[in-house]
Design an enzyme around this catalytic site. Structure first.
Site, PDB file in Angstrom:
ATOM      1  N   ASP A   1      -0.744  16.357  -1.702  1.00 12.20           N
ATOM      2  CA  ASP A   1      -1.164  15.480  -2.795  1.00 12.20           C
ATOM      3  C   ASP A   1      -0.237  15.682  -3.999  1.00 12.20           C
ATOM      4  O   ASP A   1       0.146  16.809  -4.324  1.00 12.20           O
ATOM      5  CB  ASP A   1      -2.619  15.786  -3.179  1.00 12.20           C
ATOM      6  CG  ASP A   1      -3.245  14.685  -4.014  1.00 12.20           C
ATOM      7  OD1 ASP A   1      -4.142  14.001  -3.496  1.00 12.20           O
ATOM      8  OD2 ASP A   1      -2.827  14.501  -5.174  1.00 12.20           O
TER       9      ASP A   1
ATOM     10  N   CYS B   1       0.842  -1.203   0.000  1.00 12.31           N
ATOM     11  CA  CYS B   1       0.000   0.000   0.000  1.00 12.31           C
ATOM     12  C   CYS B   1       0.874   1.248   0.000  1.00 12.31           C
ATOM     13  O   CYS B   1       1.724   1.437   0.876  1.00 12.31           O
ATOM     14  CB  CYS B   1      -0.914  -0.017   1.227  1.00 12.31           C
ATOM     15  SG  CYS B   1      -1.770   1.538   1.481  1.00 12.31           S
TER      16      CYS B   1
ATOM     17  N   GLY C   1     -14.812   7.306  -7.061  1.00  9.99           N
ATOM     18  CA  GLY C   1     -13.516   7.473  -7.727  1.00  9.99           C
ATOM     19  C   GLY C   1     -12.324   7.239  -6.832  1.00  9.99           C
ATOM     20  O   GLY C   1     -11.218   7.707  -7.121  1.00  9.99           O
TER      21      GLY C   1
ATOM     22  N   THR D   1      -9.080   5.948  -5.572  1.00 12.23           N
ATOM     23  CA  THR D   1      -8.000   5.280  -6.302  1.00 12.23           C
ATOM     24  C   THR D   1      -6.973   4.653  -5.374  1.00 12.23           C
ATOM     25  O   THR D   1      -6.301   3.693  -5.767  1.00 12.23           O
ATOM     26  CB  THR D   1      -7.271   6.271  -7.240  1.00 12.23           C
ATOM     27  OG1 THR D   1      -6.787   7.365  -6.471  1.00 12.23           O
ATOM     28  CG2 THR D   1      -8.203   6.763  -8.335  1.00 12.23           C
TER      29      THR D   1
ATOM     30  N   HIS E   1      -8.283   7.933   3.511  1.00 11.25           N
ATOM     31  CA  HIS E   1      -7.612   9.235   3.589  1.00 11.25           C
ATOM     32  C   HIS E   1      -8.640  10.345   3.453  1.00 11.25           C
ATOM     33  O   HIS E   1      -9.682  10.169   2.813  1.00 11.25           O
ATOM     34  CB  HIS E   1      -6.536   9.369   2.505  1.00 11.25           C
ATOM     35  CG  HIS E   1      -7.024   9.063   1.128  1.00 11.25           C
ATOM     36  ND1 HIS E   1      -7.155   7.778   0.661  1.00 11.25           N
ATOM     37  CD2 HIS E   1      -7.436   9.873   0.115  1.00 11.25           C
ATOM     38  CE1 HIS E   1      -7.615   7.803  -0.582  1.00 11.25           C
ATOM     39  NE2 HIS E   1      -7.805   9.068  -0.930  1.00 11.25           N
TER      40      HIS E   1
ATOM     41  N   HIS F   1      -3.682   0.663   8.443  1.00 11.62           N
ATOM     42  CA  HIS F   1      -4.245   0.392   7.113  1.00 11.62           C
ATOM     43  C   HIS F   1      -5.670  -0.127   7.194  1.00 11.62           C
ATOM     44  O   HIS F   1      -5.935  -1.165   7.796  1.00 11.62           O
ATOM     45  CB  HIS F   1      -3.389  -0.636   6.372  1.00 11.62           C
ATOM     46  CG  HIS F   1      -3.941  -0.954   5.009  1.00 11.62           C
ATOM     47  ND1 HIS F   1      -3.615  -0.208   3.906  1.00 11.62           N
ATOM     48  CD2 HIS F   1      -4.828  -1.891   4.600  1.00 11.62           C
ATOM     49  CE1 HIS F   1      -4.267  -0.693   2.852  1.00 11.62           C
ATOM     50  NE2 HIS F   1      -5.016  -1.715   3.259  1.00 11.62           N
TER      51      HIS F   1
ATOM     52  N   HIS G   1      -9.096  14.111   2.088  1.00  8.74           N
ATOM     53  CA  HIS G   1      -8.555  15.226   1.309  1.00  8.74           C
ATOM     54  C   HIS G   1      -8.881  16.531   2.040  1.00  8.74           C
ATOM     55  O   HIS G   1     -10.023  16.754   2.441  1.00  8.74           O
ATOM     56  CB  HIS G   1      -9.210  15.299  -0.071  1.00  8.74           C
ATOM     57  CG  HIS G   1      -8.911  14.142  -0.965  1.00  8.74           C
ATOM     58  ND1 HIS G   1      -7.958  14.197  -1.965  1.00  8.74           N
ATOM     59  CD2 HIS G   1      -9.451  12.905  -1.041  1.00  8.74           C
ATOM     60  CE1 HIS G   1      -7.925  13.035  -2.603  1.00  8.74           C
ATOM     61  NE2 HIS G   1      -8.825  12.234  -2.068  1.00  8.74           N
TER      62      HIS G   1
END
Ligand code: 5GP
Ligand code: ZN
Length: 116
Positions: free
Chosen positions: A33, A7, A95, A97, A102, A49, A104
């Site tokens: 990012d 990961c 979406g 990925t 996480h 994780h 944002h």
């Protein structure tokens, strides 16, 4: 939950892959990012994780709670006094990925049209 050696965010959290960190403590790491969508675009990542909220256990929930607690201080350190937006993509339709949960953190300009 154990780190997943495959990961990318586990490897960033472990310092095995370089990142532009803006905050770190025992439970979470925040870094810029790679493909920013706003002048400030940081990912706030629990060090344990788990792919999605659906896979989160009690320990993970504590880490997410901690992440939300420290986000105002991360935002302040990045100069986001006039506001910011948090986004947590979950699964294919959103979406997502990178399958390591996480948050944002986006800001640094008026963020435009709201979806919600
Ligand atoms: P998602 O689409 O899963 O919600 O967001 C994943 C984010 O991770 C994307 O915005 C992408 O630009 C970012 N990203 C993917 N790989 C890396 C990486 O190796 N380093 C950094 N800093 N960001 C990454
Ligand atoms: Zn991971």
């Amino acid at each position: 939950m154990k780190p997943d050696t495959n990961c990318i965010f586990c490897r960033i959290a472990a310092g095995e892959i370089p990142s532009n960190k803006v905050y770190e403590d025992e439970q979470v790491v925040a870094f810029k990012d790679l493909n920013p969508q706003a002048p400030v675009h940081v990912l706030v990542v629990p060090k344990a994780h788990f792919a999605t909220l659906a896979e989160m256990d009690a320990e993970g929930a504590e880490l997410v709670k901690h992440a939300l607690t420290v986000i105002p201080q991360i935002a302040a350190s990045l100069g986001l006094a006039s506001g910011y937006r948090l986004i947590v993509n979950q699964g294919a339709d959103a979406g997502q990925t990178v399958m390591h949960l996480h948050i944002h953190l986006l800001g640094g300009k008026p963020l435009g049209e709201k979806i919600v």
